[in-house]
Scaffold this active site. Structure first.
Site, short mmCIF file in Angstrom:
data_model
loop_
_atom_site.label_atom_id
_atom_site.label_comp_id
_atom_site.label_asym_id
_atom_site.label_seq_id
_atom_site.Cartn_x
_atom_site.Cartn_y
_atom_site.Cartn_z
N HIS A 74 0.85 -1.19 0.00
CA HIS A 74 0.00 0.00 0.00
C HIS A 74 0.88 1.24 0.00
O HIS A 74 1.70 1.41 0.91
CB HIS A 74 -0.88 0.06 1.25
CG HIS A 74 -1.98 -0.95 1.25
ND1 HIS A 74 -3.01 -0.92 2.15
CD2 HIS A 74 -2.21 -2.01 0.45
CE1 HIS A 74 -3.83 -1.92 1.91
NE2 HIS A 74 -3.36 -2.60 0.90
N TYR A 203 -9.20 5.01 7.63
CA TYR A 203 -9.42 5.33 9.05
C TYR A 203 -10.53 6.37 9.13
O TYR A 203 -10.42 7.42 8.50
CB TYR A 203 -8.16 5.94 9.66
CG TYR A 203 -7.08 4.96 10.00
CD1 TYR A 203 -6.96 4.43 11.28
CD2 TYR A 203 -6.14 4.57 9.04
CE1 TYR A 203 -5.95 3.53 11.61
CE2 TYR A 203 -5.13 3.67 9.36
CZ TYR A 203 -5.04 3.16 10.64
OH TYR A 203 -4.04 2.27 10.96
N PRO A 295 -3.96 -0.76 18.84
CA PRO A 295 -3.67 -1.16 17.45
C PRO A 295 -3.84 -0.05 16.41
O PRO A 295 -3.52 -0.26 15.24
CB PRO A 295 -4.66 -2.31 17.20
CG PRO A 295 -5.73 -2.13 18.20
CD PRO A 295 -5.13 -1.48 19.38
N LYS A 299 1.40 -0.78 15.18
CA LYS A 299 2.82 -0.83 15.54
C LYS A 299 3.25 -2.07 16.32
O LYS A 299 4.45 -2.34 16.43
CB LYS A 299 3.18 0.41 16.40
CG LYS A 299 3.11 1.72 15.65
CD LYS A 299 4.25 1.84 14.66
CE LYS A 299 4.10 2.97 13.68
NZ LYS A 299 4.21 2.58 12.28
N TYR A 387 3.99 6.21 10.04
CA TYR A 387 3.18 5.05 9.69
C TYR A 387 3.99 3.99 8.95
O TYR A 387 3.88 2.80 9.23
CB TYR A 387 1.96 5.48 8.85
CG TYR A 387 0.84 4.48 8.93
CD1 TYR A 387 -0.16 4.60 9.89
CD2 TYR A 387 0.78 3.39 8.07
CE1 TYR A 387 -1.18 3.66 9.99
CE2 TYR A 387 -0.21 2.45 8.16
CZ TYR A 387 -1.20 2.58 9.11
OH TYR A 387 -2.18 1.64 9.22
C1 LIG Z 1 -6.38 -9.65 19.83
C2 LIG Z 1 -5.19 -8.85 19.34
C3 LIG Z 1 -5.30 -8.09 18.16
C4 LIG Z 1 -4.19 -7.35 17.68
N1 LIG Z 1 -4.32 -6.60 16.54
C5 LIG Z 1 -3.25 -5.89 16.10
C6 LIG Z 1 -3.33 -5.11 14.92
O1 LIG Z 1 -4.35 -5.05 14.25
N2 LIG Z 1 -2.20 -4.41 14.54
C7 LIG Z 1 -1.01 -4.47 15.25
O2 LIG Z 1 0.00 -3.87 14.86
N3 LIG Z 1 -0.94 -5.20 16.35
C8 LIG Z 1 -2.01 -5.91 16.79
N4 LIG Z 1 -1.89 -6.64 17.90
C9 LIG Z 1 -0.60 -6.67 18.54
C10 LIG Z 1 0.35 -7.65 17.86
O3 LIG Z 1 -0.35 -8.79 17.46
C11 LIG Z 1 1.46 -7.97 18.87
O4 LIG Z 1 2.14 -6.76 19.13
C12 LIG Z 1 2.43 -9.05 18.42
O5 LIG Z 1 1.78 -10.31 18.43
C13 LIG Z 1 3.64 -9.08 19.34
O6 LIG Z 1 4.40 -10.23 19.10
P1 LIG Z 1 5.13 -10.98 20.32
O7 LIG Z 1 5.85 -12.11 19.69
O8 LIG Z 1 5.86 -9.99 21.14
O9 LIG Z 1 3.95 -11.50 21.25
P2 LIG Z 1 2.85 -12.60 20.97
O10 LIG Z 1 2.42 -12.60 19.55
O11 LIG Z 1 1.81 -12.43 22.03
O12 LIG Z 1 3.60 -13.99 21.19
C14 LIG Z 1 3.90 -14.46 22.47
C15 LIG Z 1 3.92 -15.97 22.42
O13 LIG Z 1 4.27 -16.46 23.71
C16 LIG Z 1 3.42 -17.53 24.04
N5 LIG Z 1 3.35 -17.65 25.50
C17 LIG Z 1 2.61 -16.92 26.36
N6 LIG Z 1 2.82 -17.34 27.61
C18 LIG Z 1 3.72 -18.35 27.53
C19 LIG Z 1 4.31 -19.20 28.49
N7 LIG Z 1 3.99 -19.10 29.77
N8 LIG Z 1 5.18 -20.13 28.07
C20 LIG Z 1 5.50 -20.25 26.75
N9 LIG Z 1 4.95 -19.48 25.80
C21 LIG Z 1 4.07 -18.55 26.19
C22 LIG Z 1 2.11 -17.18 23.38
O14 LIG Z 1 1.27 -18.30 23.18
C23 LIG Z 1 2.58 -16.57 22.08
O15 LIG Z 1 2.71 -17.52 21.05
C24 LIG Z 1 -2.97 -7.37 18.40
C25 LIG Z 1 -2.89 -8.13 19.57
C26 LIG Z 1 -3.97 -8.85 20.06
C27 LIG Z 1 -3.84 -9.63 21.35
#
Ligand SMILES: Cc1cc2nc3c(=O)[nH]c(=O)nc-3n(C[C@H](O)[C@H](O)[C@H](O)COP(=O)(O)OP(=O)(O)OC[C@H]3O[C@@H](n4cnc5c(N)ncnc54)[C@H](O)[C@@H]3O)c2cc1C
Length: 401
Positions: A74, A203, A295, A299, A387
């Protein structure tokens, strides 16, 4: 079962999987421990917007083949208010940068496949995961997998286990400072079988609240509505969702989202959160384990990617020549970018949502803010450069790419 690794990674979300691959490319061993199943981790519907820097990083890591084919590039975004859409052209304002729409689940799927191809360990469905001895030189991850209890001795642990994980709560009380803002609204999000009726995100600030038009593929539309944070999803029939979407999003030029079968719907509350420092002893927090953004600015996933790039650089220097300086500055380097993304996400959220306690003055100020944004090249440039993503704090080369 007792075993050893260089870097123990808790969590197989984007942060943990990207870190594991960056370390692999530098010849550093890691073990990834995830408490959910592979299917659950892949099917979880979350982020979908990749910054230019995240796309470049995935390509540099050699995991961008499907992203190149299936990602939707985009070159801009629409901001809509008073029933009119205004275009902000990223390419023109940032010297050719863009965002790419490619679901987080697709990113995770590609990274899991890349991990499996390396034959390095990745445990799904690990139970009773805990971390210990974090302030020693050999911290430990304990978990149960199948019928076997594991004790994994590490040089370093990367806490990539998201906001509800075990790593951050394992830091002794008083060490971390938490900053938090909880918003008085949430997002009702749907996935619909409908061809996107616009090539770019829209948006919208409407009198009835925020709405966002986006997409996941040429046949799937992803839409959001501002609702109260604790809104039960059962209160919203599919008909009521479409009626509200169309009321908020339709513009005077006749544009509106295409309607289709809703295949997924949920409500997500919104918060801003930062825990500092992102390190305790030999535990390094990355991604949502250390910070959450609402969200609106798209970011969250991108911050996870930039954290692990900084951590990979530090671990490369540590293993190659015993240098600890970049481990010591890891938290400060990440937090510069984290706070800028926090500010941007807060600003997008406050400008585009209607707060329950806002006054008529506040709403007129929001309209003026959006009018300024969409009529000033300086304001549009500011939005565009944030962005598509501010420059990375460290080079890809320094992380061995
Ligand atoms: C419902 C939802 C919608 C979202 N929508 C957007 C969006 O539209 N745009 C955007 O930019 N961001 C969005 N986000 C945020 C984005 O998805 C996160 O910032 C991103 O997933 C971060 O990645 P991460 O690997 O740090 O964490 P996560 O993706 O949360 O990964 C963490 C991992 O650790 C695992 N875990 C948790 N506890 C334990 C444990 N005790 N032992 C072992 N493993 C464990 C989990 O199962 C998971 O697989 C959203 C988040 C949520 C929750």
């Amino acid at each position: 079962m007792h075993h050893k690794t260089q870097v123990g990674i808790v969590g197989a979300g984007p942060a943990g999987l990207m870190l594991g691959h960056l370390l692999h490319l530098n010849g550093i061993d890691s073990v990834i421990v995830e408490n959910r199943s592979r299917e659950y981790v892949i099917d979880r519907v979350r982020a979908g917007v990749l910054e230019q820097g995240t796309v470049d990083l995935l390509h540099a890591m050699g995991v961008g083949a499907r992203l190149r084919q299936e990602g939707l590039r985009h070159d801009g975004v629409f901001i809509s208010f008073l029933e009119q859409r205004h275009h902000i052209n990223f390419g023109e304002l940032t010297g050719g940068k863009a965002i790419t729409v490619y679901g987080q689940n697709e990113v995770v799927k590609d990274l899991i496949e890349a991990r499996i191809a390396t034959s390095r360990p990745l445990y799904f469905e690990a139970d009773h995961v805990s971390v210990d001895a974090l302030d020693s030189s050999s911290p430990v991850i304990r978990f149960r997998h199948g019928d076997v209890d594991h004790e994994l001795q590490c040089d370093v642990i990367a806490g990539c286990d998201g906001f509800h994980g075990v790593c951050r709560p394992s830091v002794p009380a008083g060490v971390l400072t938490m900053y938090e803002r909880v918003y008085p609204f949430g997002w009702l999000g749907i996935l619909a079988e409908a061809a996107p009726s616009c090539d770019e995100l829209v948006y919208t600030l409407h009198e009835r609240g925020f709405a966002l038009f986006s997409m996941r593929s040429p046949t799937i539309t992803r839409l959001y509505l501002q609702v109260p944070p604790d809104e039960p999803i059962e209160r919203w029939s599919d008909e009521a969702i479409w009626q509200e979407m169309l009321t908020r999003m339709a513009t005077r030029d006749g544009w509106k989202p295409s309607v289709g079968r809703i295949v997924q719907k949920s409500v997500t509350p919104m918060r801003s959160f930062v825990a500092t420092p992102m390190r305790y002893g030999r535990l390094f927090l990355a991604g949502d384990a250390a910070h959450i953004v609402p969200p609106t600015g798209a970011k969250g996933l991108n911050l996870a990617a930039s954290d692990v790039l900084v951590l990979a650089r530090a671990l490369k220097a540590f293993y190659e020549n015993g240098q600890t300086e970049w481990l010591d500055t890891y938290s400060d380097v990440c937090l510069r970018r984290v706070w800028k993304a926090q500010r941007f996400s807060w600003w997008m959220t406050s400008t585009l949502h209607r707060a329950p306690d806002e006054s008529a003055f506040d709403h007129q100020r929001q309209i003026a803010d959006l009018d300024y944004l969409t009529s000033s090249r300086a304001a549009m440039t500011s939005l565009a450069e944030q962005y598509v993503g501010l420059p990375a704090e460290v080079s890809f080369e320094s992380a061995g790419l």
